[in-house]
Design a protein around this motif. Structure first.
Motif, PDB file in Angstrom:
ATOM      1  N   SER A 137     -10.484  -4.345  -5.677  1.00 18.35           N
ATOM      2  CA  SER A 137      -9.847  -3.278  -4.902  1.00 18.35           C
ATOM      3  C   SER A 137     -10.168  -3.338  -3.419  1.00 18.35           C
ATOM      4  O   SER A 137      -9.589  -2.582  -2.638  1.00 18.35           O
ATOM      5  CB  SER A 137     -10.270  -1.912  -5.455  1.00 18.35           C
ATOM      6  OG  SER A 137     -11.669  -1.717  -5.279  1.00 18.35           O
ATOM      7  N   ALA A 172      -1.938  -4.634  -3.360  1.00 16.62           N
ATOM      8  CA  ALA A 172      -2.869  -4.443  -2.249  1.00 16.62           C
ATOM      9  C   ALA A 172      -2.565  -5.351  -1.068  1.00 16.62           C
ATOM     10  O   ALA A 172      -2.790  -4.976   0.095  1.00 16.62           O
ATOM     11  CB  ALA A 172      -4.305  -4.662  -2.724  1.00 16.62           C
ATOM     12  N   LYS A 191      -7.614  -0.692  -1.700  1.00 19.50           N
ATOM     13  CA  LYS A 191      -6.701   0.145  -2.483  1.00 19.50           C
ATOM     14  C   LYS A 191      -7.555   1.133  -3.253  1.00 19.50           C
ATOM     15  O   LYS A 191      -8.374   0.749  -4.087  1.00 19.50           O
ATOM     16  CB  LYS A 191      -5.836  -0.689  -3.419  1.00 19.50           C
ATOM     17  CG  LYS A 191      -4.680   0.111  -4.033  1.00 19.50           C
ATOM     18  CD  LYS A 191      -3.699  -0.789  -4.763  1.00 19.50           C
ATOM     19  CE  LYS A 191      -2.503   0.018  -5.253  1.00 19.50           C
ATOM     20  NZ  LYS A 191      -1.524  -0.836  -5.996  1.00 19.50           N
ATOM     21  N   VAL A 197      -3.101   2.162  -0.117  1.00 20.88           N
ATOM     22  CA  VAL A 197      -3.617   0.946   0.517  1.00 20.88           C
ATOM     23  C   VAL A 197      -4.041   1.265   1.941  1.00 20.88           C
ATOM     24  O   VAL A 197      -3.279   1.838   2.721  1.00 20.88           O
ATOM     25  CB  VAL A 197      -2.563  -0.169   0.508  1.00 20.88           C
ATOM     26  CG1 VAL A 197      -3.082  -1.398   1.247  1.00 20.88           C
ATOM     27  CG2 VAL A 197      -2.185  -0.543  -0.923  1.00 20.88           C
TER      28      VAL A 197
END
Length: 401
Positions: A137, A172, A191, A197
């Motif tokens: 992420s 992302a 993200k 994002v």
């Protein structure tokens, strides 16, 4: 194979190797003509042709397996074509089954504990929810000379342009790979738990780094029964499932007594401090120490409903001298290099009943466990999690008493 007399190294040579055990750092160990060769893109038990990529003339060198002559049954086709010799350096184990990746990481943790702490212990690396792909992420990319964003090759400044990344959470990178950037710019992408994002451009102009927030800026995350608002590019666990899992283990092992005293060292925005605060209650005390001023500010805001949490901003080794003692429980989550002797000794001076150590590097963890061992604290339990699938990294939580 002999050393090149003109260079004194094997650099660029191709060698046939029998690959041995896994080693810390995303490679395996092979030996030939009295030298150790650390081989990437291979698996234990394989026979490979490997090209030497780094050799400083000592007792070891590094190489990439460029052809597999006899394959391990655990070998698979990497899901990303850039997970190959000379290409992207982000992943180490895409050529192994997910189960075998966890076995390799477990072997590394066990070897580090034995070699550095004198502890023999079986270790199982547990998978987190979500599978081996689509988990990352938080990503940092760099723009190459052509302005295209990508990742650096292994141990190199060379940029490998990408269209996407299979270990990164879907969507992302869409706004990153679709545009051109100033060459050399670093692009930070997060993200968050709400699916937003956040995008920041770090570029150097006339020797000065310029930061531009292009999208978002304040991330929303969910863990330990709370909603968190924090700097999108500050510290938070990379795997979406990791924060909750680690907070649950800390809650189980800390057992901070009601009205007791606890320390949360390298506290970030206070994930573990929130767990300790619920255990000690409103009349207890939790000292949260974090060097990042923005993280402390975010922590104070997020835990404003927990006045038993007191924040200190600065280096842990400097602030523990006047910390409230004795302390019942200490939780620490140091950076990759570990806590080190000064911090360990300061913790021991507080005479905690229990120490819960969260670690992202098994070698640093083992070194610090050895230091605690010198002061009478033994390893009671350990859990390891595959919080970084496809890479050599592994997250561990250790309980010391």
């Amino acid at each position: 194979m002999s050393v090149d007399a003109s260079t004194g190294t094997w650099l660029g040579r191709t060698i046939e190797l029998e690959v041995g055990a896994v080693a810390h750092g995303g490679h395996c160990v092979a030996r030939t003509e009295g030298r150790v060769v650390f081989v990437r893109h291979a698996l234990p038990g394989e026979r490979v042709l490997a090209t030497v990529t780094e050799d400083k003339g000592g007792s070891f060198c590094r190489a990439d397996a460029i052809e597999v002559l006899e394959a391990s049954p655990e070998r698979v086709e990497p899901p990303c074509p850039l997970a190959a010799p000379g290409e992207c350096g982000g992943c180490d184990w895409q050529h192994a089954t997910p189960k075998h990746q966890r076995e390799l990481k477990a072997a590394v943790v066990m070897e580090q504990l034995k070699r550095l702490a004198g502890i023999e212990r079986d270790v199982v690396v547990e998978a987190l929810d979500g599978g081996p792909l689509d988990w990352r992420s938080r990503v940092r990319l760099v723009a190459g000379k052509d302005g295209k964003a990508g990742f650096r090759a292994h141990h190199s400044h060379r940029v490998i342009a990408v269209d996407d990344c299979p270990i990164t959470v879907p969507g992302a990178l869409d706004d990153v790979v679709s545009r051109n950037w100033r060459p050399g710019s670093e692009i930070e992408v997060t993200k968050d738990g709400e699916g937003q994002v956040h995008l920041r451009d770090l570029s150097t102009v006339h020797g000065k780094t310029r930061s531009r927030q292009l999208a978002g800026g304040i991330a929303v995350q969910h863990a330990a029964g709370r909603d968190w608002r924090l700097d999108a590019h500050g510290f938070w666990q990379v795997h979406p499932a990791a924060a909750d899992v680690l907070a649950a283990v800390v809650a189980e092992w800390a057992e901070a007594p009601r009205d007791g005293v606890a320390w949360d060292l390298y506290a970030g925005v206070g994930l573990f401090a929130s767990v300790l605060a619920s255990q000690v209650g409103p009349r207890g005390r939790v000292l949260a120490i974090e060097s990042g001023r923005r993280a402390v500010a975010d922590g104070e805001e997020n835990l404003a409903d927990l006045p038993q949490v007191r924040w200190r901003s600065g280096r842990v080794e400097h602030l523990l001298a006047d910390a409230p003692k004795p302390v019942d429980v200490v939780v620490l989550d140091p950076p990759r290099k570990g806590a080190g002797k000064a911090v360990v000794e300061s913790i021991v001076e507080g005479s905690p009943d229990r120490i819960v150590y969260v670690a992202c590097d098994p070698a640093a963890l083992a070194r610090d466990i050895a230091l605690f061992k010198e002061h009478g604290y033994g390893l009671v339990d350990l859990r390891a999690f595959d919080a970084f699938p496809m890479t050599h990294h592994v997250e561990c939580v250790a309980l010391l008493q």
